[in-house]
Design a protein around this motif. Structure first.
Motif, PDB file in Angstrom:
ATOM      1  N   ALA A   1       0.773  -1.260  -0.026  1.00  0.00           N
ATOM      2  CA  ALA A   1      -0.234  -0.009  -0.090  1.00  0.00           C
ATOM      3  C   ALA A   1       0.816   1.210   0.010  1.00  0.00           C
ATOM      4  O   ALA A   1       0.504   2.312   0.352  1.00  0.00           O
ATOM      5  N   ASN A   2       2.235   1.264  -0.387  1.00  0.00           N
ATOM      6  CA  ASN A   2       3.101   2.285  -0.458  1.00  0.00           C
ATOM      7  C   ASN A   2       3.194   2.946   0.745  1.00  0.00           C
ATOM      8  O   ASN A   2       2.786   4.273   0.936  1.00  0.00           O
ATOM      9  N   LEU A   3       3.677   2.006   1.814  1.00  0.00           N
ATOM     10  CA  LEU A   3       3.817   2.903   3.213  1.00  0.00           C
ATOM     11  C   LEU A   3       5.093   3.960   2.936  1.00  0.00           C
ATOM     12  O   LEU A   3       6.053   3.593   2.309  1.00  0.00           O
ATOM     13  N   THR A   4       4.774   4.938   3.342  1.00  0.00           N
ATOM     14  CA  THR A   4       5.792   6.077   3.272  1.00  0.00           C
ATOM     15  C   THR A   4       6.804   5.552   4.287  1.00  0.00           C
ATOM     16  O   THR A   4       8.138   6.062   3.830  1.00  0.00           O
ATOM     17  N   GLY A   5       6.780   5.340   5.678  1.00  0.00           N
ATOM     18  CA  GLY A   5       7.899   5.028   6.427  1.00  0.00           C
ATOM     19  C   GLY A   5       7.429   5.103   7.749  1.00  0.00           C
ATOM     20  O   GLY A   5       6.247   5.163   7.931  1.00  0.00           O
ATOM     21  N   ALA A   6       8.520   4.958   8.809  1.00  0.00           N
ATOM     22  CA  ALA A   6       8.119   5.128  10.331  1.00  0.00           C
ATOM     23  C   ALA A   6       8.877   6.339  10.942  1.00  0.00           C
ATOM     24  O   ALA A   6      10.120   6.659  10.535  1.00  0.00           O
ATOM     25  N   ILE A   7       8.113   6.851  11.971  1.00  0.00           N
ATOM     26  CA  ILE A   7       8.768   7.730  12.810  1.00  0.00           C
ATOM     27  C   ILE A   7       8.983   6.838  14.003  1.00  0.00           C
ATOM     28  O   ILE A   7       8.224   6.090  14.877  1.00  0.00           O
ATOM     29  N   LEU A   8      10.372   7.025  14.796  1.00  0.00           N
ATOM     30  CA  LEU A   8      10.592   6.299  16.061  1.00  0.00           C
ATOM     31  C   LEU A   8      10.832   7.193  17.016  1.00  0.00           C
ATOM     32  O   LEU A   8      11.273   8.384  17.082  1.00  0.00           O
ATOM     33  N   VAL A   9       9.873   6.932  18.414  1.00  0.00           N
ATOM     34  CA  VAL A   9       9.933   7.880  19.361  1.00  0.00           C
ATOM     35  C   VAL A   9      10.843   7.188  20.403  1.00  0.00           C
ATOM     36  O   VAL A   9      10.787   6.005  20.657  1.00  0.00           O
ATOM     37  N   THR A  10      11.593   8.200  21.148  1.00  0.00           N
ATOM     38  CA  THR A  10      12.439   7.521  22.240  1.00  0.00           C
ATOM     39  C   THR A  10      12.739   8.715  23.344  1.00  0.00           C
ATOM     40  O   THR A  10      12.166   9.883  23.079  1.00  0.00           O
TER      41      THR A  10
ATOM     42  N   LEU B   1      11.855   7.440   8.582  1.00  0.00           N
ATOM     43  CA  LEU B   1      11.695   8.846   8.183  1.00  0.00           C
ATOM     44  C   LEU B   1      12.706   9.561   9.203  1.00  0.00           C
ATOM     45  O   LEU B   1      13.101  10.878   8.822  1.00  0.00           O
ATOM     46  N   GLY B   2      12.725   9.224  10.457  1.00  0.00           N
ATOM     47  CA  GLY B   2      13.320   9.834  11.466  1.00  0.00           C
ATOM     48  C   GLY B   2      13.116   9.582  12.845  1.00  0.00           C
ATOM     49  O   GLY B   2      12.114   8.920  13.097  1.00  0.00           O
ATOM     50  N   VAL B   3      13.990   9.891  14.007  1.00  0.00           N
ATOM     51  CA  VAL B   3      13.733   9.575  15.257  1.00  0.00           C
ATOM     52  C   VAL B   3      13.489  10.979  16.062  1.00  0.00           C
ATOM     53  O   VAL B   3      14.153  11.994  15.522  1.00  0.00           O
TER      54      VAL B   3
ATOM     55  N   LEU C   1      24.258   5.035  13.887  1.00  0.00           N
ATOM     56  CA  LEU C   1      23.373   4.252  13.088  1.00  0.00           C
ATOM     57  C   LEU C   1      22.887   4.723  11.606  1.00  0.00           C
ATOM     58  O   LEU C   1      22.316   3.814  10.881  1.00  0.00           O
ATOM     59  N   ASP C   2      23.285   5.839  11.233  1.00  0.00           N
ATOM     60  CA  ASP C   2      22.919   6.522   9.941  1.00  0.00           C
ATOM     61  C   ASP C   2      21.396   6.528   9.669  1.00  0.00           C
ATOM     62  O   ASP C   2      20.925   6.266   8.861  1.00  0.00           O
ATOM     63  N   VAL C   3      21.050   7.213  10.830  1.00  0.00           N
ATOM     64  CA  VAL C   3      19.417   7.253  10.903  1.00  0.00           C
ATOM     65  C   VAL C   3      19.026   8.741  11.050  1.00  0.00           C
ATOM     66  O   VAL C   3      19.480   9.469  11.654  1.00  0.00           O
ATOM     67  N   PRO C   4      17.790   9.005  10.291  1.00  0.00           N
ATOM     68  CA  PRO C   4      17.708  10.671  10.285  1.00  0.00           C
ATOM     69  C   PRO C   4      17.104  11.084  11.714  1.00  0.00           C
ATOM     70  O   PRO C   4      16.457  10.426  12.199  1.00  0.00           O
ATOM     71  N   PHE C   5      17.638  12.299  12.188  1.00  0.00           N
ATOM     72  CA  PHE C   5      17.229  12.861  13.383  1.00  0.00           C
ATOM     73  C   PHE C   5      16.368  14.132  13.256  1.00  0.00           C
ATOM     74  O   PHE C   5      16.774  14.853  12.567  1.00  0.00           O
ATOM     75  N   LEU C   6      14.952  14.009  13.626  1.00  0.00           N
ATOM     76  CA  LEU C   6      14.224  14.833  13.605  1.00  0.00           C
ATOM     77  C   LEU C   6      14.014  16.078  14.586  1.00  0.00           C
ATOM     78  O   LEU C   6      13.630  17.172  14.311  1.00  0.00           O
ATOM     79  N   GLY C   7      14.685  15.691  15.824  1.00  0.00           N
ATOM     80  CA  GLY C   7      14.618  16.817  16.797  1.00  0.00           C
ATOM     81  C   GLY C   7      14.315  16.121  18.352  1.00  0.00           C
ATOM     82  O   GLY C   7      13.893  15.044  18.354  1.00  0.00           O
TER      83      GLY C   7
ATOM     84  N   GLU D   1       9.104  22.952  14.112  1.00  0.00           N
ATOM     85  CA  GLU D   1      10.232  22.575  13.722  1.00  0.00           C
ATOM     86  C   GLU D   1      10.399  21.235  13.081  1.00  0.00           C
ATOM     87  O   GLU D   1      10.916  20.631  12.050  1.00  0.00           O
ATOM     88  N   ILE D   2       9.929  20.144  14.197  1.00  0.00           N
ATOM     89  CA  ILE D   2       9.978  18.870  13.754  1.00  0.00           C
ATOM     90  C   ILE D   2       8.940  18.574  12.609  1.00  0.00           C
ATOM     91  O   ILE D   2       9.271  17.575  11.911  1.00  0.00           O
ATOM     92  N   ILE D   3       7.832  19.090  12.799  1.00  0.00           N
ATOM     93  CA  ILE D   3       6.845  18.993  11.654  1.00  0.00           C
ATOM     94  C   ILE D   3       7.476  19.573  10.414  1.00  0.00           C
ATOM     95  O   ILE D   3       6.951  18.889   9.301  1.00  0.00           O
ATOM     96  N   GLU D   4       8.097  20.587  10.373  1.00  0.00           N
ATOM     97  CA  GLU D   4       8.455  21.194   9.079  1.00  0.00           C
ATOM     98  C   GLU D   4       9.549  20.166   8.555  1.00  0.00           C
ATOM     99  O   GLU D   4       9.604  19.928   7.217  1.00  0.00           O
ATOM    100  N   LYS D   5      10.399  19.490   9.176  1.00  0.00           N
ATOM    101  CA  LYS D   5      11.503  18.514   8.744  1.00  0.00           C
ATOM    102  C   LYS D   5      10.618  17.025   8.153  1.00  0.00           C
ATOM    103  O   LYS D   5      10.960  16.676   7.476  1.00  0.00           O
TER     104      LYS D   5
END
Length: 315
Positions: free
Chosen positions: A195-204, A229-231, A264-270, A303-307
């Motif tokens: 279904a063309n999943l865009t990706g995942a956001i990870l929260v920590t 998509l980012g952490v 880990l070469d993963v995008p960081f959103l903020g 800022e996170i939403i813009e990213k």
């Protein structure tokens, strides 16, 4: 040629194996009954139904956390409100597949509402004109009702949500998941694979005990081919509501989420600060972003939403 279904996890024994549908790795898989019966000539029909239902949804985003209590559901609600506020011409929705702990009705301020069914499927509950939500919480007779289901029944509920809710045309669908990498996550990954999943956001959160679990979540995403998509690092610092002084509640002894993402070469959103007012507003179902636009957490969220919007456009 491999006999594994398309996009199957590495531990899948394959449809031609004697252990198909019977191995421990098969427990909770939405294809378990199909594989164990030997009727594996075609894929689960639910995958096709989900694909057809979500054709009009532009961006489908899983919100994941390796550990409970990191604020994943709160962030899902805040991101959905922010995306809807960012552009009133865009439609945003939240799907709560945390079957045993549904919290989106409360956080989004629509607890007590009821879901209606029509010929085109279930109608989601609207929070704003361009923001809607669906959760099993709307189907319970009482907020105190416990959902005591095994994996297959939870998977069936997730398939219903993904294939029978009439979302209409959506720009963003945020899917709030339970913590971990278990039944619900495998089910969502399987049904959304086509279904063309865009990706995942990870929260920590910043402390190492949470980062250890989010590393497992990153590994899960790699194994089931989900783009990260980012952490987002939640509760990074504490903002005193009186003096506005900043304090570390959860010390980042290993550098926090930002350092982990670099390693880990993963995008960081903020990093989102811990604001007591934010927790209070979410408990009361109020819109923190519009009612407290000048707070530090609101500015960071914007800022996170813009990213996030930028990342989605590139995907």
């Amino acid at each position: 040629m491999s006999d594994k279904p398309a996009d199957a996890p590495e531990h899948c024994p394959g449809t031609q194996s004697e252990d198909a549908g019977k191995a421990s790795a098969c427990a909770g898989c939405p294809n378990q009954q199909l594989c164990s019966s030997g009727a594996t000539k075609g894929p689960d029909p639910g995958i096709q139904l989900v694909q057809e239902r979500l054709e009009q949804v532009k961006h489908k985003i899983l919100v994941l956390s390796g550990k409970g209590g990191v604020g994943k559901s709160t962030l899902t609600a805040l991101l959905s409100r922010g995306l809807a506020l960012n552009n009133s011409n865009e439609n945003v929705a939240v799907l709560d597949i945390d079957i045993c702990g549904p919290s989106q009705p409360r956080v989004l301020g629509v607890a007590g509402e009821q879901v209606h069914q029509s010929g085109s499927g279930w109608s989601p509950v609207y929070v704003e004109d361009n923001l809607s939500v669906m959760s099993i919480g709307f189907l319970l007779s009482s907020v105190d009702d416990a959902i005591i289901w095994r994996g297959p029944k939870k998977n069936g509920m997730i398939r219903q949500f993904l294939s029978e809710v009439d979302w209409g045309n959506l720009d963003y669908l945020l899917i709030d998941t339970p913590p971990g990498t278990s039944d619900e996550h495998l089910s969502a990954a399987t049904y959304l694979a086509k279904a063309n999943l865009t990706g995942a956001i990870l929260v920590t959160t910043p402390q190492e005990v949470a980062l250890l679990d989010v590393r497992k979540e990153i590994d899960f995403c790699h194994k089931v081919n989900i783009k990260i998509l980012g952490v987002i690092e939640n509760m990074s610092i504490f903002v005193c509501p009186c003096c506005k002084r900043l304090s570390e509640i959860f010390p980042a002894t290993t550098g926090g989420a930002k350092q982990m993402c670099m390693d880990l070469d993963v995008p960081f959103l903020g990093s989102l600060p811990l604001d007591p007012l934010l927790a209070r507003y979410c408990d009361e179902g109020k819109d923190y972003l519009t009612e407290l636009p000048d707070n530090t957490a609101t500015k960071v969220l914007c800022e996170i939403i813009e990213k996030l919007v930028s990342v989605c456009k590139e995907t």
